[in-house]
Design a protein around this motif. Structure first.
Motif, PDB file in Angstrom:
ATOM      1  N   PHE A   1     -62.699 -50.198 -41.639  1.00  0.00           N
ATOM      2  CA  PHE A   1     -62.084 -49.030 -41.209  1.00  0.00           C
ATOM      3  C   PHE A   1     -63.094 -48.378 -41.787  1.00  0.00           C
ATOM      4  O   PHE A   1     -63.242 -46.789 -40.986  1.00  0.00           O
TER       5      PHE A   1
ATOM      6  N   ILE B   1     -53.950 -53.334 -47.503  1.00  0.00           N
ATOM      7  CA  ILE B   1     -55.466 -53.066 -46.500  1.00  0.00           C
ATOM      8  C   ILE B   1     -56.075 -54.105 -47.843  1.00  0.00           C
ATOM      9  O   ILE B   1     -56.792 -54.518 -49.082  1.00  0.00           O
TER      10      ILE B   1
ATOM     11  N   HIS C   1     -55.253 -46.139 -35.078  1.00  0.00           N
ATOM     12  CA  HIS C   1     -56.909 -46.374 -34.910  1.00  0.00           C
ATOM     13  C   HIS C   1     -57.280 -46.648 -33.783  1.00  0.00           C
ATOM     14  O   HIS C   1     -58.022 -46.341 -32.842  1.00  0.00           O
TER      15      HIS C   1
ATOM     16  N   LYS D   1     -44.122 -54.533 -35.788  1.00  0.00           N
ATOM     17  CA  LYS D   1     -43.505 -54.291 -36.262  1.00  0.00           C
ATOM     18  C   LYS D   1     -41.986 -54.386 -36.046  1.00  0.00           C
ATOM     19  O   LYS D   1     -41.274 -53.197 -35.098  1.00  0.00           O
TER      20      LYS D   1
ATOM     21  N   ASP E   1     -51.159 -47.785 -52.025  1.00  0.00           N
ATOM     22  CA  ASP E   1     -50.210 -48.762 -52.083  1.00  0.00           C
ATOM     23  C   ASP E   1     -50.908 -49.194 -53.919  1.00  0.00           C
ATOM     24  O   ASP E   1     -51.254 -50.443 -53.784  1.00  0.00           O
TER      25      ASP E   1
ATOM     26  N   CYS F   1     -46.188 -48.814 -43.032  1.00  0.00           N
ATOM     27  CA  CYS F   1     -46.862 -49.591 -43.865  1.00  0.00           C
ATOM     28  C   CYS F   1     -48.946 -48.733 -44.168  1.00  0.00           C
ATOM     29  O   CYS F   1     -48.574 -48.038 -43.451  1.00  0.00           O
ATOM     30  N   GLY F   2     -49.140 -49.390 -45.180  1.00  0.00           N
ATOM     31  CA  GLY F   2     -50.008 -49.171 -45.267  1.00  0.00           C
ATOM     32  C   GLY F   2     -51.386 -49.369 -44.569  1.00  0.00           C
ATOM     33  O   GLY F   2     -51.969 -48.620 -43.316  1.00  0.00           O
ATOM     34  N   SER F   3     -51.430 -50.645 -43.649  1.00  0.00           N
ATOM     35  CA  SER F   3     -51.709 -51.205 -42.820  1.00  0.00           C
ATOM     36  C   SER F   3     -52.218 -50.977 -41.255  1.00  0.00           C
ATOM     37  O   SER F   3     -53.006 -50.661 -40.855  1.00  0.00           O
TER      38      SER F   3
ATOM     39  N   SER G   1     -52.332 -47.627 -40.731  1.00  0.00           N
ATOM     40  CA  SER G   1     -54.136 -47.126 -40.566  1.00  0.00           C
ATOM     41  C   SER G   1     -54.134 -47.930 -38.334  1.00  0.00           C
ATOM     42  O   SER G   1     -54.822 -46.685 -37.900  1.00  0.00           O
ATOM     43  N   TRP G   2     -53.747 -48.928 -38.554  1.00  0.00           N
ATOM     44  CA  TRP G   2     -54.008 -49.354 -37.456  1.00  0.00           C
ATOM     45  C   TRP G   2     -53.526 -49.399 -35.811  1.00  0.00           C
ATOM     46  O   TRP G   2     -54.532 -48.927 -34.887  1.00  0.00           O
TER      47      TRP G   2
ATOM     48  N   CYS H   1     -48.587 -55.712 -45.777  1.00  0.00           N
ATOM     49  CA  CYS H   1     -49.762 -53.605 -45.817  1.00  0.00           C
ATOM     50  C   CYS H   1     -50.384 -53.707 -46.576  1.00  0.00           C
ATOM     51  O   CYS H   1     -50.901 -52.757 -46.043  1.00  0.00           O
TER      52      CYS H   1
END
Lengths: 90, 568
Positions: free
Chosen positions: A69, A61, B103, B40, A28, B94-96, B99-100, A59
């Protein structure tokens, strides 16, 4: 008092985690860099320039998410005592 | 009755003790599968499609749906772990959320539940980086053909159907893997008997059928790795059999000296050849390139390892870099034994098996892995490893990943510059997504490149005509151009999806006539063109498009000192 030198495993784990998280936020347009690590109290300071995603405002972070994280990742790498502080950069 | 006692070639441990995937069941029949939705768009459609598939095709399966969030609540993950034998999670787009969801699935794996993430195209790298951060780099994911966010539910459903077999595979133990609850991988020693004492080959055939059937071979008949043969190899390099050398991707199996020797014995290697095999395998563990190396090994495209050996030991050992150094024949027996041992090691110690961790759609004979020496004796130029900063008398192996090969047939030439242009006109054409998109890492770590095996006759013609290796490389780069209209064709969809690097978007904005009139190099920079001298008298060259930055490693001098090079 002289600060203790970080051991090789700690440095390697922090570098690995920040490299991986750097890759994540870069998608991003973000950037994360290590400012400091104090091996005595386990405090890690990182600078974070948050990216943006025009198509999805949620989206990218945010700094608090990045902190979670990194802390979680460091726990996974065997460094449970580290506290992470994220300084936002422009 | 004769018998044959051989050693098990498979790694005893895969991944770190704390950081490995949960054991997979042999099948999903009778199991409970959880479907974890992070909220999502269309992820629920994808998961309901998975549910219909499972209920239709898997006997006695039960399916539970969990509506989660970004991130999922720990209590929900614990509930899923308690109730399910495997979990499919959607979606990472998407980015977050990528990652989640990574996780969350890492947490499920740590609770002992196999998990797989459905990831939209363009977010695989993000997922892999997150999985590395959470110390479970092997986390399974399946790439969907679409970004779920952008499509109708009907399209989401139709496209999910195409990945259902991959999802099944990710949750179950593949061929050659040990299903959960079925005990340890195997005993250390296996014995094969011949019931017919008049047929001395019977025990050999029983051994070969068993090993090949277990997925421990390469399809060709194997040499039996008897304890004596393995001990001779270990002693030959003067090493401790229990020494752990490294973990081998893509499955990160633990490579001990003894396990390496078992796989080398199966290829009929000498101790000297085993020293070369060890160095080659070490190149696969390069930390700077690990993501790209793993991607190349596991890709559905036919990325094949290709190895060049430099230095005096290669000559002493008999690694061929001269006539017909690529291919079958007695002149290549050393090359072939080394390459077989590399393939067997990657298979048994790295789980690099088709359908397990090598996901080729069609595959290639290049995956038998080619090992060649550079023809340093006939080359007028500095050796490849010397250009890379090593001394001429050092013994070095270099790993490339080739994605194809072109015979460069030039019938004579008028002058050196024209010869260079003639060779350079064999451009290698399109390869993958080229350098316009950064789907597989940045262009520093994973450039699209070219490897030219250049005949000594051509190299000498250049040198005698005043063209050094660097100048030749630059001419090859400049000449190897294609119309932009051709290069953009395979990645129009990526451009539409916003995946083309900003500095190359202008190419897509040209009108078709201008694109056809605009020549562009097939690789981004001249330094991504590598020239290695190989072959014999006639001036014929071999061009290979490559992926991933070449990785070089020294052959261990302590092993060379003991190994010598002769036949066992």
């Amino acid at each position: 008092m002289t600060a203790a030198a970080p051991n090789e495993h700690e440095v390697e784990a922090i570098e690995d985690v920040l490299a991986a998280m750097g890759e994540v936020v870069r998608s991003d347009g973000g950037e994360v860099t290590l400012r400091s690590f104090d091996p005595v109290d386990g405090r890690i300071v990182v600078a974070y320039r948050q990216g943006a995603n025009e198509e999805c405002s949620d989206c990218a972070i945010d700094p608090d998410m990045l902190r979670q994280f990194i802390e979680e990742s460091l726990r996974s790498h065997g460094l449970p005592a580290c506290s992470v502080h994220v300084e936002t950069a422009v | 009755m004769s018998s044959l006692r051989v050693l098990n070639p498979a790694a005893e441990r895969f991944g770190d003790a704390e950081h490995r995937l949960a054991p997979r069941p042999a099948s999903l029949a009778g199991r409970t599968i959880g479907l974890l939705w992070n909220g999502k768009a269309n992820g629920d459609v994808a998961l309901r499609t998975v549910q219909e598939h499972l209920e239709r095709t898997v006997p006695d399966v039960a399916v539970r749906f969990y509506g989660g969030a970004i991130p999922c609540d720990r209590a929900l993950l614990e509930q899923a772990a308690k109730e399910c034998d495997g979990v499919v999670a959607a979606t990472a787009d998407c980015g977050s959320c990528t990652s989640w969801i990574t996780h969350d699935c890492v947490q499920l794996e740590r609770m002992g539940v196999p998990a797989v993430v459905v990831v939209s195209p363009g977010f695989e790298q993000n997922l892999q980086a997150s999985a590395r951060a959470f110390a479970l780099p092997e986390l399974e994911f399946v790439r969907a053909p679409i970004v779920y966010n952008n499509v109708t539910p009907q399209t989401a459903r139709a496209e999910t159907v195409t990945i259902l077999p991959e999802l099944d595979r990710a949750l179950t133990a593949g061929e050659g893997q040990t299903p959960a609850g079925e005990g340890p991988a195997d005993e250390r020693v296996l014995e094969f008997s011949a019931a017919d004492p008049t047929d001395p080959t019977e025990a050999m055939r029983a051994f070969d059928a068993h090993f090949t059937g277990r997925g421990w071979g390469d399809g060709y008949p194997l040499w039996p790795p008897t304890a004596d043969r393995v001990a001779a190899l270990v002693e030959g390099v003067g090493a401790d059999p229990e020494e752990v050398l490294f973990r081998l991707p893509p499955g990160n199996g633990e490579v001990t000296v003894e396990k390496l020797a078992v796989n080398c014995a199966m290829a009929g290697c000498t101790p000297g050849e085993m020293a070369v095999v060890e160095a080659i395998l070490r190149t696969f563990t390069d930390q700077k390139q690990r993501t790209m190396i793993r991607t190349c090994l596991m890709s559905t495209s036919a990325h094949a390892p290709f190895v060049v050996v430099n230095g005096p030991f290669a000559r002493r050992l008999g690694v061929n870099g001269g006539r017909a150094c690529v291919g079958p024949g007695q002149q290549n027996q050393v090359n072939i034994r080394i390459s077989r041992a590399v393939v067997l090691s990657l298979t048994n110690l790295g789980r690099w098996s088709p359908g397990v961790m090598d996901l080729d759609t069609i595959g290639t004979t290049r995956k038998n892995i080619v090992v060649v020496a550079e023809n340093e004796e006939e080359s007028p130029w500095s050796a490849f490893h010397v250009d890379g900063g090593y001394a001429a008398d050092e013994d070095v192996v270099t790993l490339f990943f080739s994605v194809g090969e072109w015979d460069v047939g030039v019938q004579g030439h008028l002058d050196p510059e024209q010869l260079a242009r003639a060779i350079g006109s064999f451009s290698g054409g399109n390869s993958g997504t080229g350098y316009f998109a950064a789907l597989f890492g940045d262009t520093e770590s994973s450039p699209v490149g070219r490897l030219m095996l250049m005949a000594p006759a051509h190299a000498r013609a250049f040198e005698e005509g005043g063209l050094g290796k660097e100048r030749v490389r630059d001419v090859l780069f400049e000449t190897g151009k294609e119309p932009a209209s051709r290069l953009v064709e395979p990645i129009r969809k990526l451009h539409q999806d916003g995946k083309v690097r900003p500095e190359w978007r202008w190419v897509f904005e040209l009108d078709p006539e201008d694109q056809a009139r605009t020549p562009l190099p097939v690789i981004e920079r001249p330094e991504h063109y590598h020239v290695v001298v190989a072959g014999s008298a006639r001036g014929k060259d071999l061009l290979m498009p490559t992926r991933c930055k070449p990785v070089s490693e020294r052959i261990r001098s302590d092993w060379l000192g003991s190994a010598g090079g002769g036949r066992m």
